[in-house]
Design a protein around this motif. Structure first.
Motif, PDB file in Angstrom:
ATOM      1  N   LYS A 145      53.765  30.725   5.096  1.00  0.00           N
ATOM      2  CA  LYS A 145      54.245  31.203   3.799  1.00  0.00           C
ATOM      3  C   LYS A 145      53.088  31.355   2.823  1.00  0.00           C
ATOM      4  O   LYS A 145      51.973  30.899   3.061  1.00  0.00           O
ATOM      5  CB  LYS A 145      55.276  30.229   3.218  1.00  0.00           C
ATOM      6  N   LYS A 146      53.354  32.016   1.686  1.00  0.00           N
ATOM      7  CA  LYS A 146      52.316  32.213   0.678  1.00  0.00           C
ATOM      8  C   LYS A 146      51.948  30.913  -0.029  1.00  0.00           C
ATOM      9  O   LYS A 146      50.803  30.734  -0.446  1.00  0.00           O
ATOM     10  CB  LYS A 146      52.779  33.243  -0.356  1.00  0.00           C
ATOM     11  N   MET A 147      52.921  30.003  -0.173  1.00  0.00           N
ATOM     12  CA  MET A 147      52.666  28.737  -0.862  1.00  0.00           C
ATOM     13  C   MET A 147      53.169  27.581   0.006  1.00  0.00           C
ATOM     14  O   MET A 147      54.231  27.007  -0.263  1.00  0.00           O
ATOM     15  CB  MET A 147      53.340  28.722  -2.238  1.00  0.00           C
ATOM     16  N   PRO A 148      52.425  27.220   1.049  1.00  0.00           N
ATOM     17  CA  PRO A 148      52.861  26.109   1.906  1.00  0.00           C
ATOM     18  C   PRO A 148      52.738  24.767   1.195  1.00  0.00           C
ATOM     19  O   PRO A 148      51.931  24.602   0.268  1.00  0.00           O
ATOM     20  CB  PRO A 148      51.899  26.191   3.088  1.00  0.00           C
ATOM     21  N   VAL A 149      53.541  23.810   1.638  1.00  0.00           N
ATOM     22  CA  VAL A 149      53.436  22.435   1.158  1.00  0.00           C
ATOM     23  C   VAL A 149      52.441  21.703   2.055  1.00  0.00           C
ATOM     24  O   VAL A 149      52.557  21.736   3.280  1.00  0.00           O
ATOM     25  CB  VAL A 149      54.809  21.730   1.200  1.00  0.00           C
ATOM     26  N   VAL A 150      51.449  21.059   1.431  1.00  0.00           N
ATOM     27  CA  VAL A 150      50.400  20.371   2.179  1.00  0.00           C
ATOM     28  C   VAL A 150      50.599  18.862   2.045  1.00  0.00           C
ATOM     29  O   VAL A 150      50.660  18.326   0.937  1.00  0.00           O
ATOM     30  CB  VAL A 150      49.002  20.762   1.665  1.00  0.00           C
ATOM     31  N   VAL A 151      50.705  18.173   3.176  1.00  0.00           N
ATOM     32  CA  VAL A 151      50.808  16.719   3.211  1.00  0.00           C
ATOM     33  C   VAL A 151      49.548  16.188   3.896  1.00  0.00           C
ATOM     34  O   VAL A 151      49.209  16.625   5.000  1.00  0.00           O
ATOM     35  CB  VAL A 151      52.062  16.263   3.979  1.00  0.00           C
ATOM     36  N   ARG A 152      48.843  15.270   3.248  1.00  0.00           N
ATOM     37  CA  ARG A 152      47.588  14.791   3.806  1.00  0.00           C
ATOM     38  C   ARG A 152      47.440  13.284   3.645  1.00  0.00           C
ATOM     39  O   ARG A 152      47.774  12.715   2.602  1.00  0.00           O
ATOM     40  CB  ARG A 152      46.404  15.483   3.127  1.00  0.00           C
ATOM     41  N   TYR A 153      46.944  12.667   4.710  1.00  0.00           N
ATOM     42  CA  TYR A 153      46.562  11.248   4.672  1.00  0.00           C
ATOM     43  C   TYR A 153      45.080  11.159   4.998  1.00  0.00           C
ATOM     44  O   TYR A 153      44.589  11.803   5.926  1.00  0.00           O
ATOM     45  CB  TYR A 153      47.344  10.432   5.704  1.00  0.00           C
ATOM     46  N   GLN A 154      44.352  10.357   4.229  1.00  0.00           N
ATOM     47  CA  GLN A 154      42.932  10.141   4.467  1.00  0.00           C
ATOM     48  C   GLN A 154      42.647   8.665   4.294  1.00  0.00           C
ATOM     49  O   GLN A 154      43.034   8.065   3.285  1.00  0.00           O
ATOM     50  CB  GLN A 154      42.105  10.961   3.481  1.00  0.00           C
ATOM     51  N   GLY A 155      42.016   8.055   5.277  1.00  0.00           N
ATOM     52  CA  GLY A 155      41.772   6.620   5.201  1.00  0.00           C
ATOM     53  C   GLY A 155      40.408   6.225   5.729  1.00  0.00           C
ATOM     54  O   GLY A 155      39.792   6.945   6.523  1.00  0.00           O
ATOM     55  N   MET A 156      39.920   5.081   5.288  1.00  0.00           N
ATOM     56  CA  MET A 156      38.642   4.539   5.736  1.00  0.00           C
ATOM     57  C   MET A 156      38.718   3.026   5.719  1.00  0.00           C
ATOM     58  O   MET A 156      39.285   2.425   4.809  1.00  0.00           O
ATOM     59  CB  MET A 156      37.510   5.021   4.828  1.00  0.00           C
ATOM     60  N   SER A 157      38.124   2.407   6.744  1.00  0.00           N
ATOM     61  CA  SER A 157      38.042   0.948   6.795  1.00  0.00           C
ATOM     62  C   SER A 157      36.652   0.562   7.266  1.00  0.00           C
ATOM     63  O   SER A 157      36.150   1.087   8.267  1.00  0.00           O
ATOM     64  CB  SER A 157      39.094   0.376   7.741  1.00  0.00           C
ATOM     65  N   SER A 158      35.997  -0.343   6.524  1.00  0.00           N
ATOM     66  CA  SER A 158      34.643  -0.784   6.838  1.00  0.00           C
ATOM     67  C   SER A 158      34.606  -2.296   6.989  1.00  0.00           C
ATOM     68  O   SER A 158      35.133  -3.029   6.138  1.00  0.00           O
ATOM     69  CB  SER A 158      33.668  -0.355   5.728  1.00  0.00           C
ATOM     70  N   VAL A 159      33.988  -2.759   8.075  1.00  0.00           N
ATOM     71  CA  VAL A 159      33.856  -4.198   8.315  1.00  0.00           C
ATOM     72  C   VAL A 159      32.395  -4.517   8.628  1.00  0.00           C
ATOM     73  O   VAL A 159      31.629  -3.665   9.086  1.00  0.00           O
ATOM     74  CB  VAL A 159      34.747  -4.673   9.486  1.00  0.00           C
ATOM     75  N   GLY A 160      32.003  -5.760   8.374  1.00  0.00           N
ATOM     76  CA  GLY A 160      30.670  -6.246   8.682  1.00  0.00           C
ATOM     77  C   GLY A 160      30.745  -7.550   9.440  1.00  0.00           C
ATOM     78  O   GLY A 160      31.828  -7.964   9.894  1.00  0.00           O
TER      79      GLY A 160
END
Length: 209
Positions: A145-160
């Motif tokens: 479609k001309k105006m799609p619905v965008v669903v996004r997940y972005q994650g980060m995990s850092s350990v030491g």
């Protein structure tokens, strides 16, 4: 911060060979800017240069050592594309807290019919050991479609060596018109061994190219 964001937006118009995005989100706790830029270094696109960055600017930092502070993160990599799905990255990782560290990472990318899935494990090549996993999932509802619905997940995990360092989970939902997205977002930030959680929510604008 504003100058950097505007420069990236102008760069996206001028440099057609590049791929990338820049996102601005003024939330209830802080202003959040993220960007990712990659451009090929040769005709075969086997080698490319990738630059990732984040700026977090709190409106009211308050006082106390356990409260979150402003953040600046930058990653610059020489990328060797082993295939369309797998890439090897080597470069520098910088934060305003930890300074510069040589870094190596892998990138696994799957282009879906209506979205994208990306995983990228990373490690410091220095005495300050840190191991990180970045993940991204994006799905477009009504992609044709001309105006799609965008669903996004972005994650980060850092350990030491001493346990958990820093993590976040960012959720976005919005509408896309051509190369622009506008919608609502929430980011959950986790800090330290005890994983103190802070939330930031607001409206976001995202430019992709």
């Amino acid at each position: 911060m504003i100058k950097i964001s505007l420069a990236l937006l102008l760069l996206s118009v001028a440099a057609y060979a590049q791929t990338g995005n820049v996102e601005l989100m003024p939330g209830n706790r802080y202003f959040h800017q993220m960007h990712s830029v990659e451009f090929p270094l040769n005709a075969s696109r086997k080698f490319s240069w990738q630059q990732l960055g984040t700026i977090i600017k709190y409106y009211d930092k308050g006082s106390g050592k356990n409260l979150p502070k402003d953040e600046l993160m930058n990653q610059s990599y020489l990328v060797y594309n082993l295939s369309e799905k797998v890439a090897l990255k080597s470069g520098l990782f910088y934060t305003n807290v930890g300074g510069y560290h040589p870094s190596v990472a892998l990138q696994f990318k799957w282009k879906l019919k209506k979205g994208i899935l990306l995983l990228s494990p990373r490690a410091n090549l220095s005495r300050v050991q840190a191991y990180e996993l970045f993940s991204l999932v994006e799905y477009k509802i009504g992609a044709d479609k001309k105006m799609p619905v965008v669903v996004r997940y972005q994650g980060m995990s850092s350990v030491g060596l001493k346990g958990h360092n820093r993590s976040y989970q960012a959720f976005r939902i919005g509408m896309q018109v051509k190369k622009n997205q506008l919608g609502a977002g929430i980011t959950l930030d986790e800090f330290g061994k005890d994983k103190r959680v802070y939330s930031n929510f607001g409206l976001y604008f995202r430019r992709v190219w």
